[in-house]
Design an enzyme around this catalytic site. Structure first.
Site, short mmCIF file in Angstrom:
data_model
loop_
_atom_site.label_atom_id
_atom_site.label_comp_id
_atom_site.label_asym_id
_atom_site.label_seq_id
_atom_site.Cartn_x
_atom_site.Cartn_y
_atom_site.Cartn_z
N SER A 18 0.80 -1.22 0.00
CA SER A 18 0.00 0.00 0.00
C SER A 18 0.84 1.28 0.00
O SER A 18 0.27 2.37 0.01
CB SER A 18 -0.93 0.00 1.21
OG SER A 18 -0.18 -0.03 2.42
N TYR A 30 -2.76 17.40 6.54
CA TYR A 30 -2.90 16.40 5.48
C TYR A 30 -3.66 17.04 4.33
O TYR A 30 -4.82 17.42 4.48
CB TYR A 30 -3.67 15.21 6.05
CG TYR A 30 -3.66 13.95 5.24
CD1 TYR A 30 -2.89 12.86 5.61
CD2 TYR A 30 -4.47 13.81 4.12
CE1 TYR A 30 -2.90 11.67 4.89
CE2 TYR A 30 -4.49 12.63 3.39
CZ TYR A 30 -3.70 11.57 3.78
OH TYR A 30 -3.72 10.40 3.06
#
Length: 555
Positions: A141, A475
């Protein structure tokens, strides 16, 4: 062959699972406004045909294959084309664009599946003797380019898939320490712990498709890190197979034994050896767990509240707040409200607008509380006072339940956008509280300037998470419709502008996604020239032949 399961070769997650917007009436209009893409008329690309993938023949000397089969068993060594493709990339946007374009410059030559540490040691021994490259593989991932072999690599490349090393080995219940094999995926790991009443408390967005070893190798952080800490805080010891033996860090609470070798391995992305197991701090499953939602008038008030919470006696498990752009996106991805729910939602926003709140500035926050009922009550009372003091409003647990349900599904949205020719990607940083708003504004300015440079309508949004006493993580998610001629060139301009803005405004190049190849160009600006020299010295001394995931972090 092995029973280890992987994500689909051309995208994120499980084949047959995908993002759908038809039941989200606000999503298509939102995307149209944000990036100019009409989802109802856009032509959707077909799933790529694996038969069209071109991969060079593997470099797999017979003697090396024989040694690897001796180490792990004949059925656990393969040069199969699909296996090699699956183990070539992680799941970054760059990876997905290339794999969908059937562009594989260099795939691993051999994939091996060891079942225990002795088998890993056998693989390492065989690779070192043959001068072969070793790249550890967990869930696949990674989005920082930490997995792919270099295009010009002429040596045999072995992908060491640790998926068979997935067991909870032991729990020291007096100390709250659990020994777990490094290839355990998040759900499997938590299920084994839960059977005995424990939790690791580490839940990154990639939780369903990432492993304990991968978290350690990239310095991962989870959405409940406010309570449980980042993986660097959680991991207390581990075992790492190296050419001349196994590096063992015992799970001591604290020690004064020179520079921390534990810290050297955490975040090393496979360059110092192959992690086979770790001893981690675990906690009893809390009696109560709840996530409450709050609205703030604007970003400045929201940031101030998060800072005050971090400095208070409260100890929430999650402190997350989205800026105005991301809050609008979150509302647009919600399913249609009907009846009483729709009335309540409409009434709430009418009430907020009546108080002078502007729709495009309102910030949605999720704050989590865990522990005994009394602790949750006390902590929430402290948080509620801080929220109220900073022009915030609590709206209950309903939105928090929805957040909890869909928190691991976001990556599927990226695949959906790619199907429509749009890039949707993320970059994260961390900075002191005094610089967070400046970093946020600088990234917005840099991204919008980059969109103007490439002549594309683009979108940028952000949330704060992972609060610390001195600062927090920001983020960012950015998106635009790519051109046909040079999509990755356009992407590089936007991503590069965002990364440089992190540095220029006082942040770091990565809070929890690692360095890999993607962020390596900014490393020297982040940790200084001498910092790079020290790190280079560590890697070259520990692995003089460059056999362990070479040229990652420092190219």
């Amino acid at each position: 062959m092995t029973d280890v399961k992987h994500m689909k070769w051309w995208g994120w997650g499980v084949d047959g699972v995908a993002f759908h917007h038809e039941d989200k009436p606000g999503f298509a209009p939102f995307v149209k406004k944000a990036v100019g893409l009409d989802l109802w008329t856009a032509e959707r690309t077909e799933k790529p045909d694996f038969a069209d993938v071109q991969v060079a023949e593997p470099i797999a000397p017979a003697a090396l294959l024989a040694e690897l089969k001796t180490a792990v068993g004949d059925e656990n060594v393969t040069t199969d084309k699909l296996e090699r493709v699956v183990h070539t990339f992680g799941k970054s946007l760059r990876d997905l664009v290339r794999i969908r374009a059937l562009k594989i410059d260099r795939a691993p030559d051999i994939v091996v599946y060891p079942a225990d540490e002795d088998a890993v040691a056998g693989v390492v021994k065989a690779a070192v003797a043959a001068g072969a490259v070793l790249i550890p593989f967990g869930g696949g991932s990674n989005i920082a380019g930490s997995l792919e072999p270099h295009a010009d690599e002429t040596r045999p490349v072995i992908s060491v898939d640790l998926g068979r090393l997935r067991l909870l080995l032991d729990i020291d219940e007096d100390s709250g320490l659990a020994r777990i094999q490094a290839g355990a995926l998040g759900p499997d790991l938590e299920a084994q712990l839960a059977e005995r009443g424990w939790t690791l408390g580490h839940f990154p967005d990639s939780f369903t498709h990432s492993t304990l070893g991968g978290w350690i190798a990239t310095r991962s952080s989870g959405m409940q890190s406010d309570k449980y800490g980042d993986i660097a805080d959680i991991v207390r010891g581990f075992r790492v197979v190296r050419p001349n033996g196994t590096l063992v860090i015992r799970p001591i609470p604290s020690a004064s034994t020179g520079p921390s070798v534990r810290e050297m391995v955490v975040g090393s992305e496979g360059r110092l050896g192959i992690i086979t197991e770790a001893t981690v701090q675990v906690h009893r499953i809390p009696e109560k767990r709840v996530i409450h939602a709050y609205f703030f008038k604007n970003w400045d008030h929201a940031i101030k509240a998060m800072q005050e919470i971090s400095e208070s006696d409260a100890s929430p498990s999650i402190t997350r707040v989205s800026d105005g752009n991301e809050s609008g996106f979150s509302l647009a991805t919600s399913k249609e409200s009907k009846g009483v729910s729709k009335f309540v939602q409409d009434s709430l926003f009418s009430f907020l607008e009546g108080r002078g709140w502007k729709p495009g500035e309102i910030c949605l926050s999720f704050i989590g509380f865990e522990g005994s009922p009394d602790h949750v009550k006390r902590t929430k009372a402290i948080v509620d006072k801080i929220v109220k003091r900073n022009s915030g409003l609590g709206v209950g647990t309903g939105p928090g339940v929805l957040y909890d349900q869909k928190k691991f599904d976001t990556p599927y949205l990226r695949d959906f956008l790619l199907d429509m020719g749009a890039a949707g990607d993320v970059s994260e940083t961390a900075a002191p509280w005094s610089k967070l708003i400046g970093v946020h504004d600088a990234v917005y300015a840099a991204a919008n300037a980059a969109y103007e440079q490439i002549g594309r309508q683009g979108w940028i949004m952000s949330h704060l998470s992972h609060s610390y006493h001195s600062g927090a993580c920001l983020y960012f998610t950015f998106a635009f419709v790519m051109g046909d001629e040079d999509p990755l060139g356009e992407y590089d301009i936007v991503k590069g502008a965002i990364q440089q803005a992190f540095i220029d405004a006082g942040g770091t190049i990565s809070h929890h996604h690692g360095v890999g190849l993607e962020h390596a160009p900014w490393l020297e600006q982040d940790i200084s020239t001498e910092g790079v020299a020290v790190m280079s010295g560590l890697f070259s001394s520990a692995d003089p032949d460059g056999l362990f995931n070479p040229r990652k972090i420092i190219v």
